[in-house]
Every structure is written in C-alpha cells, then in structure tokens.
Write an enzyme that holds these catalytic residues in place. Structure first.
Site, PDB file in Angstrom:
ATOM      1  N   HIS B 137       0.675  -1.267   0.464  1.00  0.00           N
ATOM      2  CA  HIS B 137      -0.133  -0.061   0.072  1.00  0.00           C
ATOM      3  C   HIS B 137       1.179   1.305  -0.102  1.00  0.00           C
ATOM      4  O   HIS B 137       0.976   1.212  -1.316  1.00  0.00           O
ATOM      5  CB  HIS B 137      -0.922  -0.358   1.425  1.00  0.00           C
ATOM      6  CG  HIS B 137      -2.094   0.887   1.082  1.00  0.00           C
ATOM      7  ND1 HIS B 137      -2.199   1.454   2.716  1.00  0.00           N
ATOM      8  CD2 HIS B 137      -2.614   1.204   0.256  1.00  0.00           C
ATOM      9  CE1 HIS B 137      -3.066   3.136   1.930  1.00  0.00           C
ATOM     10  NE2 HIS B 137      -3.107   2.771   1.147  1.00  0.00           N
ATOM     11  N   CYS B 164      -0.703   0.038   9.527  1.00  0.00           N
ATOM     12  CA  CYS B 164      -0.425   1.963   9.071  1.00  0.00           C
ATOM     13  C   CYS B 164      -2.098   2.115   8.392  1.00  0.00           C
ATOM     14  O   CYS B 164      -2.419   3.070   8.981  1.00  0.00           O
ATOM     15  CB  CYS B 164       0.294   2.193   7.933  1.00  0.00           C
ATOM     16  SG  CYS B 164       1.990   2.459   8.656  1.00  0.00           S
ATOM     17  N   HIS B 165      -2.443   1.461   7.792  1.00  0.00           N
ATOM     18  CA  HIS B 165      -3.977   1.735   6.871  1.00  0.00           C
ATOM     19  C   HIS B 165      -4.371  -0.127   7.450  1.00  0.00           C
ATOM     20  O   HIS B 165      -5.504  -0.013   6.479  1.00  0.00           O
ATOM     21  CB  HIS B 165      -3.935   2.242   5.706  1.00  0.00           C
ATOM     22  CG  HIS B 165      -3.063   3.490   5.470  1.00  0.00           C
ATOM     23  ND1 HIS B 165      -1.503   3.144   5.491  1.00  0.00           N
ATOM     24  CD2 HIS B 165      -3.576   4.434   5.861  1.00  0.00           C
ATOM     25  CE1 HIS B 165      -1.576   4.446   4.679  1.00  0.00           C
ATOM     26  NE2 HIS B 165      -1.977   5.512   5.870  1.00  0.00           N
ATOM     27  N   GLY B 166      -4.207  -0.882   8.586  1.00  0.00           N
ATOM     28  CA  GLY B 166      -4.778  -2.022   8.119  1.00  0.00           C
ATOM     29  C   GLY B 166      -5.365  -2.761   7.050  1.00  0.00           C
ATOM     30  O   GLY B 166      -6.571  -4.113   6.527  1.00  0.00           O
TER      31      GLY B 166
END
Lengths: 417, 217
Positions: B137, B164-166
């Site tokens: 990502h 960070c963003h799952g």
C-alpha cells in the site's frame, strides 16, 4: 512598446514585466563600444559563482558534517558517488578560478578607475562581495576535515583572540567549544551553504548599481551619445560567451589534468587535533593577507593590518584624488599601479614561505608599500600628476585609433548637402 | 558595394536561410548539447553510489536455529526481509478453499515474485517463506501475527497485519480482498545454498529473474 509579438509573452509581461526588464537591461542597455577583454571578467565571476553554487548543492547531498565522518564522506564522494570526483574537483578548483577572475576584475577596476564617481557604491559592493567570498572559501576549506582544514580553522579563528579583553570569549563563541571541533564544523557547514546566496544577492545589487550609469571603459570618459555605445545584446553577450569558452578551456585543463595543482597535499591527511603539520599555509588566494599578518611582529597590530588591507579598498574612491579615471592617461599612476601588482605577487610568495631570512624583509617592505600605495601615493599622485589630454569622445578615439578615419570621412560626406 | 552585399543576402534568403541562420541554429544546438552534458553528471550523482550498490550484494542467512512458527527479520538492500519457518498446520491452512476465496490474488498471478515461487506456498521449500516486508500500500512494515483471532477479532486467520492502514495478508504474503494494499507481498530472489542456508538476492542458477521487473515493492 511591445517586447514581443507572442501573445503569451505579452500576457505574462502585462502582469509580470520580466520581458520588459530583460529587454531594457540587455537589448536597450547601452554599453561603451570600446570595452576590451579585461571587461570579460565580471561576467566570468558570475559564471563561476553559478558553477560553485550548482556543484556545491549537489556535493552537499553527499557530504556529512561530522568530525567522525566528514573526511570519509569526501573520500566517498571521490570514489563511490557517480561523477563525485568531477563535482568535487570542479568545486575545489572552481574556488581558485573564482578568485583568479575576481582579482583580475578588481585590478581592472583599479587600472581604469572604475571606482570613481558615480561608481563608488558599485565598487564598495564589490569589496563586500570579496569579503564574503573570502569567508565562504575559508569555511569551505574546513569542511573536508583534513589536517590543513583543522589547523587552518584553528589559526584563523585564533586571530580574534588578539582583541584585548573580549578576544578569548569571541574565539570560544566562534568554536562553540574549547577548541575547533564538531560544533565548529557544523556551523561552518551551515554558513558555507548560506553565504553564497548572500553573495548572489549582493551581486544583484552590484549589477543594479552598474546598470544605473553603465560600464566604465578603457578611456575612462563618459558616453556622450548613441555613437559611443552599442547595445549589450548581442555585442557583449557574444563577446562574453567567446571569452567564457576560452576561460572554460583553461579551467577544464586544470580540473581534468592537474586537479590538485592548487591544493595542499597535507589536506589529504585526516584532521589530527594532537599534531600540527610542520607548515600551515592558507589557500593561495589568501596568501598576501597572510603575509601582511605575519609581517608585523605584534599580534594585535598584525591582525589589524590584515583586516585594514581589505578595508582600505572601501575608501579607494576617496583616496584617489585624480579627476581622470583611466590610467591610460595618467603617466605616473600607470607605473605605480604595476608596482602594486608586483607587490601583490611578492606578498603572495612571502605568505607561501616560512617567515625566515629574506622573506621577513620582503614581507615587511611589501606590507609597507601596500599601504603606502593606497594611503600616500594615490592621494599625492592625483595632486601633482599632469594627465595626458583626454579624447573628446569614445567614438572619435576609437575611429582615430583604427587609423582609418574612412568611416568618419564617409559619415562626414553623407551629412553634406 | 552595399548593393552587392544586399543582393547576396537576398539570394541566401531565397535558398532557404542565411549564413547567420546557420550559425545561430548550430550555435544553439551546441549550447543545448552542452547544457545536457553538464547536467548529466549532476543528475547521475543522485543515483545510488557504488558503495550503496555493493551493499546490495546477496547475503547468506543460516536458518538452522529458526524454529517452526518463528520469523526472523534480516536486511537486504536496506529493506526488511521476513524469513518464516511455517508449521505443518499453517501450511495446511494456506490450502483451505474457504480461506483462499477471501484472497485478492490467490494464485500469485501478478508479478510479485520470481516464477520459481509461483505456487500455493510462494516459496522454494514449503516451510521456509522469504518475503520483502514492505506493505504494497504505502511502504510500512506489516506485523507478523500468526495466531488466528486475538486482538484483530475472530475473523482473523493469522498472517500479516499492516498497522498503518489495516492491510491484511495471509501467511504466504497473499493480500486479502477489501484492504487498501493492491498486491501480494513481494518475494525476493533467493535460493538454498545448503539444506538450511538461504542466499537472498541471488536466483537459482537455472532460473534467471530480474527483481526490478516485479510490479511493486
């Protein structure tokens, strides 16, 4: 008047008059038609400043300002970074060539009286640039953190200890410690990056002052009309580019074939705060001042004389009492000028040698003559010298010198009814 | 004389250009070449230096003390490399059709690995998994969370979770559907020089592969 037929150019210029500005300062800017090649060195200095800033920014991307890593990071630039050797040799020798062209530029100004009214501020801004250049060069020389870097920094910063009372406090403040060390290196790096942009700004003012009254010229007389001048572009842009090409050939020969000619091999030994090299020598462009410093057997007076040798340049416009600018028409000053040139070289040689025997004598005579030139000879000669008659105009002098008078004759016949 | 000079210029114009045009065009062309030549070393200097490239040489890692269920992290080309010793139970789970149906690219069709590890376990030996530990990502390092359930809720099957963003990956670095990361975790070139020593950064001699050709690190 529109500067261009291009609609986009007109649109921009109406809002941001950069094109009008360039047109005014290049195409319309009147320049004496008789400038010789000594007038190339101002633009060469500008080119050198640009080369130094550009190579310097890219070197800064690779350099590490820390006493443990600085020397290794410079060697890494030389061995590992793509074209690092080229950038460093351009920057290192570029400093020398920047000073060469600047010194020639200064002596040209002294010979042709370019500092006289109305160009006093133009000259003084130039001296400011010289001072800034010397500071920048000195701090840059410290960054590789070799033996000469370290001990040069130690000696030069210690100059300030000569000032009575506060001297030692000033030196400690400069160092950020009790000797030249990591804090010193870090602040020198920060300032070495900053000062070139200050120089750039002062160069802007220098050019602004220049364009107010235009260039002086070898005859030292004012332009009296359009017949005395040509537009800067294309006449002098191309002459400057031709001179630049010749200059770059010399620069390239040194960079590619003799890159360490002007350097000191001692600086390829990492800094050792426990051992001073047998001889401490500054870079060649600072040698005359170093000679003046050592000529006087008193610490404080020596330091004062060294600073005075540069500050005296600020008052040159008022020390020279002669109304005639160019030394071409000054039979006595012309010779005294060349004595000053010889004196500068002699002081440079003195600075490169240990203060022993004959070098002490030459150093003292040279120092006395240096100040004698500016403080005594310049005002005196202006009073009693009888200058040669000045030509009535640049155009007439130029045509007469060409021996022809043919064009002048042709012009004369054409005006006849 | 002035007249003949004028007619010469006129002739040159008729021929398609004057000597001055020629000089200006060739002069400007040379100036352009010179500018590019001058800019080239400066731009090139910003590329990885030779010592940086040399630091990208292959590294050997001894796996003999790596126990089943453990992961170690080594550095190759300044990047974190995960090496996992997977248990038989974990390997069995990678083949569970129900789990596979939750994956975005279960068959590793996107070029995120050398062809010699394009298989269900994404490795040379099934038990030893080698991954570049950088979330596809935005470059964070995913956490190794092999136990199902736990703080990530009952639906968590075990694998990698990017804080960070799952983004979520399974235990072979395959990305789950419905998370921000677009691709599976990359597998670097590697091969076994002995039973338990893996060389990272070098392909097996029979299978050439350019690591720079993968989709995204």
């Amino acid at each position: 008047m529109a500067v261009s037929q291009n609609k986009l150019v007109q649109w921009i210029d109406h809002r941001l008059p950069v094109f009008t500005f360039l047109d005014h300062e290049l195409n319309q800017y009147p320049t004496p038609k008789n400038l010789n090649y000594w007038w190339n060195f101002g633009s060469l200095a500008g080119v050198m400043l640009t080369i130094m800033i550009v190579t310097g920014v890219f070197l800064a991307m690779q350099y590490t300002p820390s006493v443990d890593d600085a020397f290794q990071s410079v060697e890494r630039i030389m061995r590992e970074v793509n074209y690092g050797w080229l950038m460093r040799y351009l920057h290192m020798n570029g400093a020398s060539f920047f000073f060469i062209v600047t010194y020639i530029h200064i002596f040209r100004g002294l010979y042709y009286g370019s500092y006289k009214a109305p160009r006093e501020l133009l000259w003084m801004l130039g001296v400011v640039i010289l001072l800034l250049m010397m500071m920048t060069a000195f701090m840059g020389y410290v960054l590789p953190w070799g033996q000469m870097s370290f001990w040069g920094a130690t000696v030069i910063t210690n100059l300030f200890s000569a000032f009575p009372g506060i001297g030692n406090d000033i030196v400690t403040w400069l160092w950020g410690g009790f000797a030249v060390g990591n804090p010193t290196l870090n602040r020198f790096y920060a300032l070495h990056y900053l000062l070139p942009f200050v120089i750039f700004a002062v160069v802007g003012l220098h050019l602004m002052a220049l364009h107010q009254h235009g260039s002086n010229n070898p005859l030292g007389i004012d332009r009296k009309g359009p017949q005395d001048s040509v537009p800067f572009h294309p006449y002098y842009t191309y002459k400057d580019m031709f001179g630049l090409s010749a200059f770059l050939i010399v620069f390239a020969i040194v960079v590619f074939y003799f890159p360490n000619l002007l350097g000191n091999p001692e600086n390829y030994i990492p800094a050792n705060p426990m051992q001073t090299p047998p001889e401490i020598v500054p870079e060649w462009y600072l040698l005359p001042y170093y000679a003046i410093l050592r000529a006087i057997p008193n610490k404080l007076l020596g330091v004062c004389a060294m600073f005075a040798s540069i500050f005296v340049l600020f008052i040159v416009p008022w020390l020279d009492t002669s109304k005639v600018r160019s030394a071409y028409f000054r039979p006595i000053y012309k010779w005294v000028f060349w004595l000053l040139v010889i004196d500068a070289f002699a002081l440079g040689a003195v600075g490169a040698h240990r203060p022993e025997g004959i070098w002490i004598v030459i150093g003292r005579v040279g120092t006395i003559y240096y100040f004698l030139h500016f403080l005594v000879l310049m005002p005196l000669i202006g009073w009693f010298e009888r200058p040669l008659p000045l030509p009535p105009s640049i155009a007439e002098a130029v045509l007469k010198k060409r021996g022809g008078g043919a064009l002048a004759g042709a012009a004369a016949t054409r005006t006849k009814p | 004389m002035a007249e003949s000079a004028h007619s010469q210029t006129a002739d040159a114009h008729a021929a398609g250009g004057t000597r001055r045009d020629f000089l200006v065009i060739t002069g400007n062309a040379l100036l352009g070449i010179g500018a590019v030549a001058a800019a080239w070393p400066l731009i090139s200097s910003m590329n990885p230096a030779r010592d940086v490239l040399a630091a990208g040489a292959p590294i050997d890692v001894d796996l003999s003390s790596l126990q089943p269920g453990q992961q170690i992290l080594v550095l190759w080309r300044s990047r974190p490399i995960f090496i996992v010793h997977r248990t038989p139970a974990e390997l069995k789970k990678l083949q569970d059709p129900q789990d596979i149906s939750l994956l975005r690219d279960p068959d590793s069709n996107v070029l995120q690995q050398p062809p010699y590890v394009k298989n269900w376990h994404r490795s040379i030996k099934p038990e030893y998994l080698v991954l570049v530990g950088i979330c596809t990502h935005l470059g964070c390092i995913p956490e190794f969370m092999p136990q199902p359930g736990g703080s990530l809720g009952p639906a968590w099957l075990g694998g990698y979770f990017c804080p960070c963003h799952g983004s979520r990956y399974d235990l072979s670095g395959r990305v789950f559907s419905g998370v921000p990361a677009p691709y599976n975790l990359p597998v670097p070139p590697h091969h076994f020089v002995s039973g338990t020593t893996v060389r990272i950064g070098e392909n097996p001699t029979t299978s050439p592969f350019d690591f720079d050709s993968i989709e995204q690190i």
